[in-house]
Design a protein around this motif. Structure first.
Motif, PDB file in Angstrom:
ATOM      1  N   VAL A 268     -42.203 -14.375  36.238  1.00 35.08           N
ATOM      2  CA  VAL A 268     -41.793 -13.111  36.868  1.00 35.08           C
ATOM      3  C   VAL A 268     -42.728 -12.816  38.032  1.00 35.08           C
ATOM      4  O   VAL A 268     -43.867 -13.289  38.082  1.00 35.08           O
ATOM      5  N   ARG A 269     -42.239 -12.030  38.983  1.00 36.19           N
ATOM      6  CA  ARG A 269     -43.050 -11.607  40.119  1.00 36.19           C
ATOM      7  C   ARG A 269     -43.838 -10.349  39.764  1.00 36.19           C
ATOM      8  O   ARG A 269     -43.344  -9.484  39.036  1.00 36.19           O
ATOM      9  N   LEU A 270     -45.041 -10.265  40.306  1.00 37.27           N
ATOM     10  CA  LEU A 270     -45.826  -9.041  40.171  1.00 37.27           C
ATOM     11  C   LEU A 270     -45.060  -7.859  40.774  1.00 37.27           C
ATOM     12  O   LEU A 270     -44.308  -8.036  41.735  1.00 37.27           O
ATOM     13  N   PRO A 271     -45.170  -6.684  40.170  1.00 42.30           N
ATOM     14  CA  PRO A 271     -46.188  -6.275  39.205  1.00 42.30           C
ATOM     15  C   PRO A 271     -45.884  -6.632  37.749  1.00 42.30           C
ATOM     16  O   PRO A 271     -46.665  -6.255  36.868  1.00 42.30           O
ATOM     17  N   LEU A 272     -44.775  -7.322  37.466  1.00 40.32           N
ATOM     18  CA  LEU A 272     -44.551  -7.789  36.104  1.00 40.32           C
ATOM     19  C   LEU A 272     -45.431  -9.003  35.838  1.00 40.32           C
ATOM     20  O   LEU A 272     -45.811  -9.724  36.769  1.00 40.32           O
ATOM     21  N   VAL A 273     -45.725  -9.230  34.583  1.00 38.82           N
ATOM     22  CA  VAL A 273     -46.531 -10.386  34.181  1.00 38.82           C
ATOM     23  C   VAL A 273     -45.842 -11.075  33.011  1.00 38.82           C
ATOM     24  O   VAL A 273     -45.024 -10.470  32.308  1.00 38.82           O
ATOM     25  N   PRO A 274     -46.153 -12.360  32.784  1.00 42.50           N
ATOM     26  CA  PRO A 274     -45.563 -13.075  31.643  1.00 42.50           C
ATOM     27  C   PRO A 274     -45.965 -12.444  30.311  1.00 42.50           C
ATOM     28  O   PRO A 274     -46.929 -11.666  30.238  1.00 42.50           O
ATOM     29  N   VAL A 275     -45.237 -12.807  29.255  1.00 42.99           N
ATOM     30  CA  VAL A 275     -45.583 -12.315  27.923  1.00 42.99           C
ATOM     31  C   VAL A 275     -46.970 -12.830  27.528  1.00 42.99           C
ATOM     32  O   VAL A 275     -47.400 -13.909  27.954  1.00 42.99           O
ATOM     33  N   THR A 276     -47.666 -12.063  26.726  1.00 46.01           N
ATOM     34  CA  THR A 276     -48.962 -12.481  26.200  1.00 46.01           C
ATOM     35  C   THR A 276     -48.746 -13.492  25.071  1.00 46.01           C
ATOM     36  O   THR A 276     -47.614 -13.689  24.587  1.00 46.01           O
ATOM     37  N   LYS A 277     -49.828 -14.100  24.621  1.00 47.24           N
ATOM     38  CA  LYS A 277     -49.744 -15.059  23.512  1.00 47.24           C
ATOM     39  C   LYS A 277     -49.204 -14.381  22.260  1.00 47.24           C
ATOM     40  O   LYS A 277     -48.351 -14.948  21.554  1.00 47.24           O
ATOM     41  N   ASP A 278     -49.666 -13.171  21.971  1.00 43.10           N
ATOM     42  CA  ASP A 278     -49.190 -12.450  20.784  1.00 43.10           C
ATOM     43  C   ASP A 278     -47.709 -12.116  20.901  1.00 43.10           C
ATOM     44  O   ASP A 278     -46.952 -12.234  19.922  1.00 43.10           O
ATOM     45  N   ALA A 280     -45.530 -13.744  22.694  1.00 41.47           N
ATOM     46  CA  ALA A 280     -44.818 -15.023  22.592  1.00 41.47           C
ATOM     47  C   ALA A 280     -44.661 -15.436  21.136  1.00 41.47           C
ATOM     48  O   ALA A 280     -43.592 -15.931  20.722  1.00 41.47           O
ATOM     49  N   ASN A 281     -45.684 -15.219  20.336  1.00 37.64           N
ATOM     50  CA  ASN A 281     -45.608 -15.574  18.912  1.00 37.64           C
ATOM     51  C   ASN A 281     -44.539 -14.761  18.191  1.00 37.64           C
ATOM     52  O   ASN A 281     -43.814 -15.285  17.333  1.00 37.64           O
ATOM     53  N   VAL A 282     -44.426 -13.488  18.543  1.00 36.07           N
ATOM     54  CA  VAL A 282     -43.392 -12.639  17.934  1.00 36.07           C
ATOM     55  C   VAL A 282     -42.005 -13.150  18.312  1.00 36.07           C
ATOM     56  O   VAL A 282     -41.108 -13.274  17.459  1.00 36.07           O
ATOM     57  N   ILE A 283     -41.813 -13.461  19.583  1.00 38.68           N
ATOM     58  CA  ILE A 283     -40.506 -13.954  20.049  1.00 38.68           C
ATOM     59  C   ILE A 283     -40.182 -15.297  19.389  1.00 38.68           C
ATOM     60  O   ILE A 283     -39.051 -15.522  18.940  1.00 38.68           O
ATOM     61  N   ASP A 284     -41.183 -16.191  19.303  1.00 37.15           N
ATOM     62  CA  ASP A 284     -40.973 -17.484  18.638  1.00 37.15           C
ATOM     63  C   ASP A 284     -40.497 -17.282  17.203  1.00 37.15           C
ATOM     64  O   ASP A 284     -39.563 -17.943  16.742  1.00 37.15           O
ATOM     65  N   SER A 285     -41.142 -16.376  16.487  1.00 37.43           N
ATOM     66  CA  SER A 285     -40.776 -16.112  15.095  1.00 37.43           C
ATOM     67  C   SER A 285     -39.355 -15.589  14.979  1.00 37.43           C
ATOM     68  O   SER A 285     -38.580 -16.023  14.114  1.00 37.43           O
ATOM     69  N   LEU A 286     -38.981 -14.672  15.876  1.00 34.64           N
ATOM     70  CA  LEU A 286     -37.629 -14.114  15.856  1.00 34.64           C
ATOM     71  C   LEU A 286     -36.577 -15.183  16.146  1.00 34.64           C
ATOM     72  O   LEU A 286     -35.532 -15.238  15.498  1.00 34.64           O
ATOM     73  N   LEU A 287     -36.860 -16.030  17.120  1.00 30.95           N
ATOM     74  CA  LEU A 287     -35.916 -17.096  17.465  1.00 30.95           C
ATOM     75  C   LEU A 287     -35.761 -18.083  16.313  1.00 30.95           C
ATOM     76  O   LEU A 287     -34.646 -18.530  16.013  1.00 30.95           O
ATOM     77  N   ASN A 288     -36.861 -18.417  15.658  1.00 30.21           N
ATOM     78  CA  ASN A 288     -36.797 -19.346  14.528  1.00 30.21           C
ATOM     79  C   ASN A 288     -36.005 -18.764  13.366  1.00 30.21           C
ATOM     80  O   ASN A 288     -35.185 -19.455  12.741  1.00 30.21           O
ATOM     81  N   LYS A 289     -36.239 -17.487  13.079  1.00 33.26           N
ATOM     82  CA  LYS A 289     -35.492 -16.818  11.999  1.00 33.26           C
ATOM     83  C   LYS A 289     -34.009 -16.730  12.336  1.00 33.26           C
ATOM     84  O   LYS A 289     -33.143 -16.940  11.485  1.00 33.26           O
ATOM     85  N   LEU A 290     -33.723 -16.399  13.584  1.00 30.36           N
ATOM     86  CA  LEU A 290     -32.329 -16.275  14.004  1.00 30.36           C
ATOM     87  C   LEU A 290     -31.619 -17.619  13.881  1.00 30.36           C
ATOM     88  O   LEU A 290     -30.505 -17.709  13.366  1.00 30.36           O
ATOM     89  N   HIS A 291     -32.268 -18.668  14.339  1.00 34.47           N
ATOM     90  CA  HIS A 291     -31.671 -19.996  14.267  1.00 34.47           C
ATOM     91  C   HIS A 291     -31.376 -20.370  12.819  1.00 34.47           C
ATOM     92  O   HIS A 291     -30.299 -20.873  12.498  1.00 34.47           O
ATOM     93  N   GLY A 292     -32.327 -20.085  11.927  1.00 33.06           N
ATOM     94  CA  GLY A 292     -32.121 -20.408  10.517  1.00 33.06           C
ATOM     95  C   GLY A 292     -31.001 -19.609   9.885  1.00 33.06           C
ATOM     96  O   GLY A 292     -30.254 -20.127   9.045  1.00 33.06           O
ATOM     97  N   SER A 293     -30.817 -18.368  10.313  1.00 33.44           N
ATOM     98  CA  SER A 293     -29.789 -17.507   9.702  1.00 33.44           C
ATOM     99  C   SER A 293     -28.383 -17.935  10.061  1.00 33.44           C
ATOM    100  O   SER A 293     -27.421 -17.569   9.389  1.00 33.44           O
ATOM    101  N   TRP A 294     -28.259 -18.747  11.142  1.00 28.25           N
ATOM    102  CA  TRP A 294     -26.905 -19.172  11.548  1.00 28.25           C
ATOM    103  C   TRP A 294     -26.552 -20.570  11.068  1.00 28.25           C
ATOM    104  O   TRP A 294     -25.507 -21.093  11.384  1.00 28.25           O
ATOM    105  N   LYS A 295     -27.458 -21.212  10.317  1.00 24.06           N
ATOM    106  CA  LYS A 295     -27.183 -22.557   9.799  1.00 24.06           C
ATOM    107  C   LYS A 295     -26.090 -22.502   8.748  1.00 24.06           C
ATOM    108  O   LYS A 295     -26.005 -21.579   7.981  1.00 24.06           O
TER     109      LYS A 295
END
Length: 295
Positions: A268-278, A280-295
């Motif tokens: 993203v362009r400033l003044p926005l900034v990329p997601v922080t590590k924390d 990113a970890n939350v988003i990763d967890s949500l995506l993994n759970k979502l993927h598993g729920s649709w199997k």
């Protein structure tokens, strides 16, 4: 009257490493969105970081998307700003490029009165033949279009819909009851897409459709087919990702999520900034759970 469909996507603007528009990435993203059910691409809306794009960049991107789509879905150009004259000029230029419709956000920062808002939108509408979608998002623009002002604007022939992101269900219900036949109300929040559909809304202008477009389309189709409980179940499954993609200022989370899905769109362009590590970890967890729920 142009039908923009039930599922519209507020498309992110892909950037390269130098934070310039990356048209190869845009091509890949467009194909992905069409494939996953998007019926209209909204270009340079809030999710597309319009406040950091020059008008030259916006026009170039409108043109590219129109040419890439080749009629397979509609293209709506976001040309609104807090300067009526500039918005009129950009709207006319977008129409010349061949877009199908115009999105006009409520003018931000200068805090106009309701009469000022009415005259702003009326003036832009009179400058084009294209159908116009109003965009009410008081959380970002400060001003809130009242129901009475929206109803006044709905009498203008080419103002045909509104993207409502106020979360005010009483106002939305009033609009649906009082607006002219054919005037459509879209949810501006993924989490409210089904609730607004349930009281007579038409669809959603989505961010989460970058990731779960097929599922959102199924949720709405299932509801419209009368399978309310099934639709509600899909909504509940999707709700964590709807909310997670706004864990910080959009579009940083959805750009990160697209990268994880193998669709790189850059940062993203400033003044926005990329997601922080924390974050990113939350988003990763949500995506993994979502993927598993649709199997």
């Amino acid at each position: 009257m142009t039908d923009f469909g039930r599922l519209m996507t507020a498309m992110v603007t892909p950037f390269n490493d130098k934070l310039e528009i990356d048209y190869e990435k845009a091509k890949q993203l467009i194909e992905h969105l069409i494939h996953t059910g998007t019926e209209t691409l909204v270009v340079c809306g809030t999710t597309g970081e319009p406040s950091t794009l020059s008008n030259k960049e916006k026009l170039s991107l409108y043109k590219f998307v129109v040419e890439q789509v080749q009629g397979r879905c509609k293209v709506m150009a976001s040309t609104g700003s807090n300067d009526t004259r500039s918005s009129i000029k950009l709207t006319k230029e977008a129409q010349n490029i061949g877009v199908d419709g115009i999105l006009l956000v409520a003018p931000y920062y200068n805090n106009p009165s309701q009469e000022g808002l009415f005259q702003h939108f009326k003036s832009i509408a009179e400058s084009t033949d294209l159908p116009i979608m109003l965009y009410n998002i008081p959380g970002r623009s400060v001003v809130d279009l009242t129901a009475d002002t929206i109803l006044r604007l709905s009498q203008i022939k080419n103002i045909t819909s509104i993207k409502e992101a106020s979360g005010d269900f009483s106002k939305i219900a009033y609009l649906l009851e009082q607006a002219p036949p054919g005037f459509k109300v879209y949810s501006g929040d993924d989490s409210l897409a089904l609730p607004i559909l349930s009281i007579g809304g038409y669809g959603v202008v989505s961010v989460a459709s970058h990731i779960v477009g097929k599922e959102i389309k199924t949720m709405m189709t299932t509801f419209l087919d009368g399978k309310v409980q099934e639709s509600a179940k899909i909504h509940r499954k999707l709700l964590p990702i709807f909310e997670g993609l706004f864990i910080t200022t959009s579009p940083s989370p959805v750009k990160y999520a697209l990268e994880k899905y193998g669709i790189p769109v850059g940062s993203v362009r400033l003044p926005l900034v990329p997601v922080t590590k924390d974050e990113a970890n939350v988003i990763d967890s949500l995506l993994n759970k979502l993927h598993g729920s649709w199997k």
